[in-house]
Design a protein around this motif. Structure first.
Motif, mmCIF file in Angstrom:
data_model
loop_
_atom_site.group_PDB
_atom_site.id
_atom_site.type_symbol
_atom_site.label_atom_id
_atom_site.label_comp_id
_atom_site.label_asym_id
_atom_site.label_seq_id
_atom_site.Cartn_x
_atom_site.Cartn_y
_atom_site.Cartn_z
ATOM 1 N N UNK A 150 -51.680 41.183 -70.128
ATOM 2 C CA UNK A 150 -52.063 39.558 -70.565
ATOM 3 C C UNK A 150 -51.988 38.632 -71.574
ATOM 4 N N UNK A 151 -52.257 39.184 -72.528
ATOM 5 C CA UNK A 151 -52.028 38.774 -74.162
ATOM 6 C C UNK A 151 -50.762 37.913 -74.280
ATOM 7 N N UNK A 152 -49.287 38.640 -73.664
ATOM 8 C CA UNK A 152 -47.959 38.348 -73.822
ATOM 9 C C UNK A 152 -48.381 36.684 -73.047
ATOM 10 N N UNK A 153 -48.589 36.841 -72.000
ATOM 11 C CA UNK A 153 -48.689 35.868 -71.360
ATOM 12 C C UNK A 153 -49.359 34.606 -71.786
ATOM 13 N N UNK A 154 -50.226 34.670 -72.256
ATOM 14 C CA UNK A 154 -51.037 33.234 -73.395
ATOM 15 C C UNK A 154 -50.054 32.324 -74.548
ATOM 16 N N UNK A 155 -49.698 32.671 -74.908
ATOM 17 C CA UNK A 155 -48.284 31.607 -75.442
ATOM 18 C C UNK A 155 -47.501 31.226 -74.613
ATOM 19 N N UNK A 156 -46.996 31.646 -73.247
ATOM 20 C CA UNK A 156 -45.894 31.536 -73.003
ATOM 21 C C UNK A 156 -46.785 30.472 -71.654
ATOM 22 N N UNK A 157 -48.175 30.267 -71.452
ATOM 23 C CA UNK A 157 -48.554 29.558 -70.248
ATOM 24 C C UNK A 157 -48.755 28.181 -70.817
ATOM 25 N N UNK A 158 -49.919 28.515 -72.189
ATOM 26 C CA UNK A 158 -50.478 27.624 -72.241
ATOM 27 C C UNK A 158 -49.801 26.951 -74.307
ATOM 28 N N UNK B 125 -47.738 13.238 -65.078
ATOM 29 C CA UNK B 125 -48.270 13.039 -66.246
ATOM 30 C C UNK B 125 -48.237 14.355 -67.366
ATOM 31 N N UNK B 126 -48.594 14.209 -68.488
ATOM 32 C CA UNK B 126 -49.011 14.630 -69.379
ATOM 33 C C UNK B 126 -50.203 14.670 -70.260
ATOM 34 N N UNK B 127 -50.582 16.333 -70.973
ATOM 35 C CA UNK B 127 -51.892 15.797 -71.499
ATOM 36 C C UNK B 127 -51.610 16.267 -73.164
ATOM 37 N N UNK B 128 -52.211 15.761 -73.950
ATOM 38 C CA UNK B 128 -52.142 16.739 -75.573
ATOM 39 C C UNK B 128 -52.898 17.876 -75.287
ATOM 40 N N UNK B 129 -52.911 18.723 -76.064
ATOM 41 C CA UNK B 129 -54.448 19.527 -76.114
ATOM 42 C C UNK B 129 -54.454 21.053 -75.290
ATOM 43 N N UNK B 130 -53.515 21.046 -74.702
ATOM 44 C CA UNK B 130 -53.762 22.521 -73.617
ATOM 45 C C UNK B 130 -54.156 22.199 -72.723
ATOM 46 N N UNK B 131 -54.694 23.225 -72.011
ATOM 47 C CA UNK B 131 -55.324 23.900 -70.629
ATOM 48 C C UNK B 131 -56.689 22.846 -70.874
ATOM 49 N N UNK B 132 -57.465 22.840 -69.531
ATOM 50 C CA UNK B 132 -58.618 22.642 -69.536
ATOM 51 C C UNK B 132 -59.122 24.298 -69.143
ATOM 52 N N UNK B 133 -60.370 23.586 -69.730
ATOM 53 C CA UNK B 133 -61.136 25.652 -69.159
ATOM 54 C C UNK B 133 -61.307 26.075 -67.571
ATOM 55 N N UNK B 134 -60.899 25.202 -66.317
ATOM 56 C CA UNK B 134 -60.524 25.325 -65.057
ATOM 57 C C UNK B 134 -58.500 25.657 -65.121
ATOM 58 N N UNK B 135 -58.135 25.284 -65.799
ATOM 59 C CA UNK B 135 -56.641 26.107 -66.207
ATOM 60 C C UNK B 135 -56.470 26.887 -66.331
ATOM 61 N N UNK B 136 -57.247 27.338 -68.117
ATOM 62 C CA UNK B 136 -56.801 28.720 -68.308
ATOM 63 C C UNK B 136 -57.652 29.462 -67.739
ATOM 64 N N UNK B 137 -58.803 29.144 -67.187
ATOM 65 C CA UNK B 137 -59.612 30.533 -66.047
ATOM 66 C C UNK B 137 -58.377 31.142 -65.213
ATOM 67 N N UNK B 138 -57.930 29.970 -64.546
ATOM 68 C CA UNK B 138 -57.008 30.032 -63.270
ATOM 69 C C UNK B 138 -55.608 30.453 -63.846
ATOM 70 N N UNK B 139 -54.817 30.379 -65.005
ATOM 71 C CA UNK B 139 -54.220 30.670 -65.496
ATOM 72 C C UNK B 139 -54.071 32.336 -65.958
ATOM 73 N N UNK B 140 -55.352 33.034 -66.873
ATOM 74 C CA UNK B 140 -56.004 33.704 -66.449
ATOM 75 C C UNK B 140 -55.745 35.145 -66.114
ATOM 76 N N UNK B 141 -56.453 34.565 -64.914
ATOM 77 C CA UNK B 141 -56.765 35.714 -64.040
ATOM 78 C C UNK B 141 -55.316 35.932 -62.823
#
Length: 174
Positions: free
Chosen positions: A8-16, A27-43
């Motif tokens: 999962x550590x390897x996927x972190x950089x690719x996802x966010x 649309x696009x947003x600056x600054x990375x994933x929201x906490x909810x998006x981070x939680x789902x991505x990590x899972x």
């Protein structure tokens, strides 16, 4: 448990990645994933890593039991050892050169793909909260450093974020 964490550590950089991230309806947003998006991505990343590494982890556990039983052969009878092998799903104890390939092959022959993934449910249920929380804390900590310091986190800060996120996630999940 070490394999999924490393995967999962390897996927972190690719996802966010830093910069703009596509979001929602084009649309696009600056600054990375929201906490909810981070939680789902990590899972999701944790589950994918378990799916790829579980057969090897299962084979490792079966080999550990097999070798421990082989050492205590004088205590048990051959019938008990044969029954234990049957319960583990890895065949007879007569063959002395059993390795991970033998265990994987025998598990597949006896149960097909289901034999390679027998018992995966508790592992997935354990990795879901761990990888989700670890990913979320790590990403949000790096985001806060970027916001407060007005620069990207240094390598040391990234290492600290990763170490602390793993510590907190392990404490919360297990």
């Amino acid at each position: 448990a070490g394999g999924p964490t490393m995967a999962t550590t390897g996927h972190r950089g690719a996802i966010a990645k830093k910069g703009t991230i596509p979001h929602g309806g084009g649309g696009e947003k600056k600054g990375g994933l929201t906490p909810g998006e981070s939680l789902i991505s990590g899972m999701i990343a944790g589950t994918i890593s378990v799916l790829f590494t579980y057969p090897l982890d299962l084979a490792r556990a079966q080999l550990a039991v097999l070798r421990k039983t082989k050492k205590s052969k004088a205590v048990g009878t051959a019938v008990q050892l044969s029954q234990l092998d049957g319960q583990l799903g890895i065949g007879s104890t007569r063959k002395s050169n059993k390795g991970i390939g033998y265990v994987l092959n025998t598990s597949y022959q006896q149960g097909g793909a289901r034999g390679l993934y027998r018992g995966i449910t508790p592992t997935i249920l354990g990795i879901l909260p761990y990888s989700g929380v670890a990913f979320t804390i790590n990403e949000q900590a790096k985001r806060q450093i970027t916001h407060i310091m007005q620069r990207d986190p240094t390598t040391i800060e990234r290492l600290q974020c990763g170490a602390l996120s793993g510590l907190f996630a392990q404490t919360l999940a297990y």
